[in-house]
Design a protein around this motif. Structure first.
Motif, PDB file in Angstrom:
ATOM      1  N   TRP A   1       0.615  -1.138  -0.058  1.00 15.54           N
ATOM      2  CA  TRP A   1      -0.466   0.068  -0.199  1.00 15.54           C
ATOM      3  C   TRP A   1       0.839   1.042  -0.099  1.00 15.54           C
ATOM      4  O   TRP A   1       0.493   2.589  -0.980  1.00 15.54           O
ATOM      5  N   ARG A   2       1.511   1.384   0.386  1.00 15.28           N
ATOM      6  CA  ARG A   2       2.355   2.764   0.867  1.00 15.28           C
ATOM      7  C   ARG A   2       3.505   2.578   0.039  1.00 15.28           C
ATOM      8  O   ARG A   2       3.536   4.509  -0.801  1.00 15.28           O
ATOM      9  N   GLN A   3       3.652   1.749  -1.129  1.00 15.75           N
ATOM     10  CA  GLN A   3       4.677   2.619  -2.259  1.00 15.75           C
ATOM     11  C   GLN A   3       3.127   2.581  -2.998  1.00 15.75           C
ATOM     12  O   GLN A   3       3.738   3.850  -3.622  1.00 15.75           O
ATOM     13  N   LEU A   4       2.288   2.391  -3.430  1.00 15.25           N
ATOM     14  CA  LEU A   4       0.823   2.553  -3.848  1.00 15.25           C
ATOM     15  C   LEU A   4       0.767   3.788  -3.588  1.00 15.25           C
ATOM     16  O   LEU A   4       0.432   5.094  -4.738  1.00 15.25           O
TER      17      LEU A   4
ATOM     18  N   THR B   1      -0.043  13.376   1.158  1.00 17.90           N
ATOM     19  CA  THR B   1      -0.737  12.037   1.616  1.00 17.90           C
ATOM     20  C   THR B   1      -1.472  11.199   0.684  1.00 17.90           C
ATOM     21  O   THR B   1      -2.790  12.130   0.164  1.00 17.90           O
ATOM     22  N   ALA B   2      -1.600   9.922   0.376  1.00 13.60           N
ATOM     23  CA  ALA B   2      -3.051   9.155  -0.024  1.00 13.60           C
ATOM     24  C   ALA B   2      -2.836   7.743   0.580  1.00 13.60           C
ATOM     25  O   ALA B   2      -2.014   7.623   1.450  1.00 13.60           O
ATOM     26  N   LEU B   3      -4.452   7.748   0.566  1.00 12.37           N
ATOM     27  CA  LEU B   3      -4.814   6.611   1.680  1.00 12.37           C
ATOM     28  C   LEU B   3      -5.618   5.193   0.189  1.00 12.37           C
ATOM     29  O   LEU B   3      -6.310   6.268  -0.943  1.00 12.37           O
ATOM     30  N   VAL B   4      -4.969   3.747   0.500  1.00  8.79           N
ATOM     31  CA  VAL B   4      -5.893   3.256  -0.703  1.00  8.79           C
ATOM     32  C   VAL B   4      -6.502   2.080  -0.189  1.00  8.79           C
ATOM     33  O   VAL B   4      -6.601   2.045   0.936  1.00  8.79           O
TER      34      VAL B   4
END
Ligand SMILES: Cc1ncc(COP(=O)(O)O)c(C=O)c1O
Length: 369
Positions: free
Chosen positions: A56-59, A71-74
């Motif tokens: 997730w962190r990479q994406l 930041t982004a959250l998937v």
């Protein structure tokens, strides 16, 4: 000069893993429900799969870079991202504006879930968004709208929202971050389905939220932790793998959309065409101000439902399918899902086929009109 990179360079750079000799150039997915704990775990390491995951962190870092966000959250789908954000920002007593001419499931969620919990839900078409925002606590805008491809003036809407402390959330699914960056135009949050052009192969669902306000993003992250609408590690990896070619694919999709729209507008079998890139399109002026590319979807109105079915049947390249943004050019007759459009309204999502092949194929499939 990172600021001047083109879309394909941005895509490739965004998914680049750290260059550590001996490690793979592309990182493998890390499927993990539980992690080994340090004796005094303080939450700074990965501990449980609902709260964090290295893939997730990479994406998320790639998506944040593309959206110009801190930041982004998937999430497990675009709807998972949208509904999580709405649960966080639309509180009982609030007035929430949702797109009247946008993706229909969002309206359904607002009406069936949020309204009974004390949120006043107001529906506004793209052209009415700024007026509706004047009495709202939260505005969700979608531009270009799915399926009608109307465009909201995001800068103007953001100014209106800011003047009265209204929170502005923009669904960036149809435009993608290659087409527009709503945060730079004043939005507080971006939500999107990555299922479409970013993943781009019709084989995985995913969604994300991007933003630069730490407190707001923290609340969305806690909602994901508690409600658990998470993306599997393998799905996150699939999206990440696809993201590297998303700039290249989107460029071709936009090129195909522009060429098809030009052909369709002079074809006798086509009643109306909407594409924000057409100079005569009602949305063109605003789209030109805020979009870097006009997107990979064209809306065309044919005579009736049968004309849309015949178009697909006579074509060698078109497939009948819902969703959009994939490598195949697909046609969706939106009246079938209850959108407020005519029976002959076709949303055409452009794939990455060669432009001339596609335009020739659709021209012959439409027949003489
Ligand atoms: C504009 C828009 N937003 C959100 C979604 C929801 O995305 P997902 O299908 O990934 O849940 C869609 C799906 O078509 C959409 O068109």
């Amino acid at each position: 000069m990172a600021g001047t990179y083109g879309d394909s360079t941005r895509s490739v750079k965004a998914v680049g893993a750290e260059a550590i000799p001996g490690l793979p150039v592309s990182s493998p997915p890390v499927p993990a429900a539980a992690y080994h704990l340090a004796p005094d775990e303080d939450g700074s390491l990965d501990s449980y799969g609902r709260s964090s995951n290295p893939t997730w962190r990479q994406l998320e870092s790639a998506l944040a870079r593309l959206e110009g966000a801190a930041t982004a959250l998937v999430f497990g789908s675009g709807m998972a991202a949208l509904t999580s954000v709405l649960r966080v920002v639309a509180e009982p007593g609030h007035t929430l504006v949702v797109p009247a001419d946008g993706y229909y499931q969002v309206r359904a969620y607002a009406k069936e879930y949020l309204a009974p919990r004390g949120v006043t839900v107001v529906e506004a078409r793209c052209a009415e968004m700024c007026d509706a925002a004047r009495d709202a606590d939260v505005v969700l805008a979608e531009t270009p709208s799915n399926p009608g491809l109307d465009v909201v003036d995001l800068h103007r809407l953001a100014m209106t929202c800011r003047a009265q402390r209204t929170l502005l959330v923009v669904d960036n699914t149809t435009a993608t971050p290659f087409g527009q960056q709503p945060l730079s135009l004043g939005a507080d949050l971006v939500v999107a389905s990555a299922t479409k052009a970013l993943a781009g192969h019709h084989d995985v669902l995913a969604g994300y939220v991007a933003g630069s306000q730490p407190e707001l993003m923290e609340r969305v992250q806690r909602e994901r932790l508690h409600a658990g609408p998470i993306l599997g590690a393998f799905e996150a990896w699939l999206v990440l793998r696809s993201l590297g070619s998303a700039g290249l694919r989107f460029e071709r999709q936009c090129q195909n959309a522009a060429a098809l729209a030009l052909m369709l507008r002079s074809h006798p079998a086509v009643h109306t065409v909407r594409y924000p890139g057409l100079p005569e399109d009602p949305s063109h002026a605003v789209a030109s101000m805020q979009m870097r590319r006009f997107g990979g979807i064209v809306a065309a109105e044919l005579g009736d439902a049968q004309a849309v079915h015949d178009l697909v049947r006579r074509s060698a390249l078109l497939i009948a399918s819902t969703s959009f943004g994939g490598i195949h050019t697909s046609v969706d007759r939106r009246a079938r899902w209850g959108d407020h459009v005519s029976d002959g309204f076709a949303r055409i999502s452009l794939g990455i086929e060669d432009t001339d092949d596609l335009v020739d194929d659709v021209r012959q499939a439409l027949g003489a009109g």
